[in-house]
Design an enzyme around this catalytic site. Sequence first.
Site, PDB file in Angstrom:
ATOM      1  N   GLY A 229       0.767  -1.234   0.000  1.00  0.00           N
ATOM      2  CA  GLY A 229       0.000   0.000   0.000  1.00  0.00           C
ATOM      3  C   GLY A 229       0.800   1.287   0.000  1.00  0.00           C
ATOM      4  N   ARG A 274       2.893  -2.089  -5.700  1.00  0.00           N
ATOM      5  CA  ARG A 274       2.873  -0.868  -6.502  1.00  0.00           C
ATOM      6  C   ARG A 274       4.185  -0.075  -6.464  1.00  0.00           C
ATOM      7  NH1 ARG A 274      -1.804   1.757  -7.537  1.00  0.00           N
ATOM      8  NH2 ARG A 274      -2.714   0.562  -5.843  1.00  0.00           N
ATOM      9  N   ARG A 309      -6.859   1.285 -14.866  1.00  0.00           N
ATOM     10  CA  ARG A 309      -6.981   2.152 -13.690  1.00  0.00           C
ATOM     11  C   ARG A 309      -7.770   3.444 -13.933  1.00  0.00           C
ATOM     12  NH1 ARG A 309      -3.371   4.202 -11.134  1.00  0.00           N
ATOM     13  NH2 ARG A 309      -4.089   3.769  -9.050  1.00  0.00           N
ATOM     14  N   TYR A 313     -10.932   3.457 -11.570  1.00  0.00           N
ATOM     15  CA  TYR A 313     -10.850   4.284 -10.358  1.00  0.00           C
ATOM     16  C   TYR A 313     -10.812   5.782 -10.666  1.00  0.00           C
ATOM     17  CZ  TYR A 313      -8.631  -0.047  -8.514  1.00  0.00           C
ATOM     18  OH  TYR A 313      -8.332  -1.332  -8.166  1.00  0.00           O
ATOM     19  N   CYS A 340     -16.188  -0.127 -26.783  1.00  0.00           N
ATOM     20  CA  CYS A 340     -17.531   0.447 -26.815  1.00  0.00           C
ATOM     21  C   CYS A 340     -18.010   0.674 -25.388  1.00  0.00           C
ATOM     22  CB  CYS A 340     -18.474  -0.472 -27.575  1.00  0.00           C
ATOM     23  SG  CYS A 340     -17.949  -0.705 -29.268  1.00  0.00           S
TER      24      CYS A 340
HETATM   25  C1  LIG Z   1      -2.716  -5.780  -3.327  1.00  0.00           C
HETATM   26  C2  LIG Z   1      -2.098  -6.323  -2.111  1.00  0.00           C
HETATM   27  C3  LIG Z   1      -0.791  -5.960  -1.765  1.00  0.00           C
HETATM   28  C4  LIG Z   1       0.012  -4.973  -2.550  1.00  0.00           C
HETATM   29  O1  LIG Z   1      -0.575  -3.725  -2.599  1.00  0.00           O
HETATM   30  P1  LIG Z   1       0.222  -2.526  -3.309  1.00  0.00           P
HETATM   31  O2  LIG Z   1      -0.753  -1.390  -3.212  1.00  0.00           O
HETATM   32  O3  LIG Z   1       0.473  -2.959  -4.702  1.00  0.00           O
HETATM   33  O4  LIG Z   1       1.459  -2.310  -2.529  1.00  0.00           O
HETATM   34  C5  LIG Z   1      -0.242  -6.552  -0.654  1.00  0.00           C
HETATM   35  N1  LIG Z   1      -0.915  -7.441   0.102  1.00  0.00           N
HETATM   36  C6  LIG Z   1      -2.178  -7.801  -0.201  1.00  0.00           C
HETATM   37  C7  LIG Z   1      -2.869  -8.779   0.663  1.00  0.00           C
HETATM   38  C8  LIG Z   1      -2.816  -7.253  -1.306  1.00  0.00           C
HETATM   39  O5  LIG Z   1      -4.066  -7.621  -1.607  1.00  0.00           O
END
Ligand SMILES: *Cc1c(COP(=O)(O)O)cnc(C)c1O
Length: 420
Positions: A229, A274, A309, A313, A340
């Site tokens: 995250g 990410r 994306r 989002y 489409c």
């Molecule tokens: C998606 C996910 C991640 C990675 O998230 P990022 O935003 O790509 O860093 C890590 N652990 C779990 C359980 C996830 O679902």
Amino acid sequence: MLRQYPLTKAQTISLFEKYPSPFHLYDEKQIRANARRLKKAFEWMPGFKNYFAVKALPNPFIMKILKEEGMGADCSSLAELVLAAKSGITGENIMFTSNDTPAEEFALARKHGAIINLDDITHIEFLDKAVGVPEMLSFRYNPGRLKEGNVIIGKPEEAKYGLTRDQIIEAYSIARDRGVKRFGLHTMVASNELAEDYHVGTARMLFELVVEISRATGIRIEMIDLGGGYGIPYHPGDKEVDLEMVSRLIKKDYDELIVGNGLAPLEIVMENGRMVTGPFGWLVSRVRHIKNIYRRYAGLDASMANLMRPGMYGSYHHITVLGKEKLPHDHKYDVTGPLCENNDKFAVERMLPELEIGDVIVLHCTGAHGHAMGFNYNGQLRSAELLLRENGEVEQIRRAETLDDYFATLDFEKLEGFKA
Ligand SMILES: *Cc1c(COP(=O)(O)O)cnc(C)c1O
């Protein structure tokens, strides 16, 4: 800071002679440098490892590079477990963090010796019946109202993942009674979060929980997994997460809560996807049509099937028009693909230099959740993935799909004898 696209317009155009437009390009040198930066920032943490979230960029060529840089793999499906094994990532270098998991996936995770991270209290019995409980087991904690959420992942109390505060204490006792010897604790509460204090707060929340679990059950947690995250700068105005600051502040809380309560060493790991590859990938495409109606549209040869994306989002992906970087951005375009679906737009009312048919358009930050989220709706084919090697050569690490791939699950011979 947003990363620059690493090739010139001439180099890119010569790639089109070999590989069809569009394609995703990844930069090995920058991926490696960033992996080292991450490792260095958190090197004080006992047993620190980032388990690369495979879903972000499920390409074994990239995973092999990340393995060499000391990363493990965070898997959540059968295919991702297979990819980890193919990339040479084995044993406890695999974290299996899944939800709504079928027994066969637990079986494969067990076979590989992966760390299994359970999503629910009822899964202890499910796992035990299916394949037996492993020596090491982790649980995913959902803090509910005790932690704020963020835009992509939503509020924890509305998220389907993990065990509640009350359940998690009970889960460790049940697991111990069934023979588990080593314990992990995991959470994943944010996605694309740039705020340092949010990540520090997540670690503190788990430190406090480790103390509480120890007091309530006498169980010593061996490892915490802070999830992924960590955000990346998608917008030229965004800053990067200050990893050193996050690290310093987490260390303060570690010393107070873990060392202070006699619970050290506690291993600390993460599951970033990410921030590991996102900034170092670009979707490269060309302008196919320009149309002027109520708005001005630039239609690309790429679609939402290559990068979902923005449509899914409303995410911002920066656009560079190769060779026109310095021209005034005085024309407003919706940049679209051929689906489409009216949300098949990479950008809405974006100010760009005046575009012409054939212009090379680079969409930034497509190295995570880009090609990976591709789909075949409307008969769209997924693109190739190319890797810019450290020696400057470009290597294809996944070919583009063909119509034969698309039709592989249909039997046209059977259709001929089929009476409608
Ligand atoms: C998606 C996910 C991640 C990675 O998230 P990022 O935003 O790509 O860093 C890590 N652990 C779990 C359980 C996830 O679902």
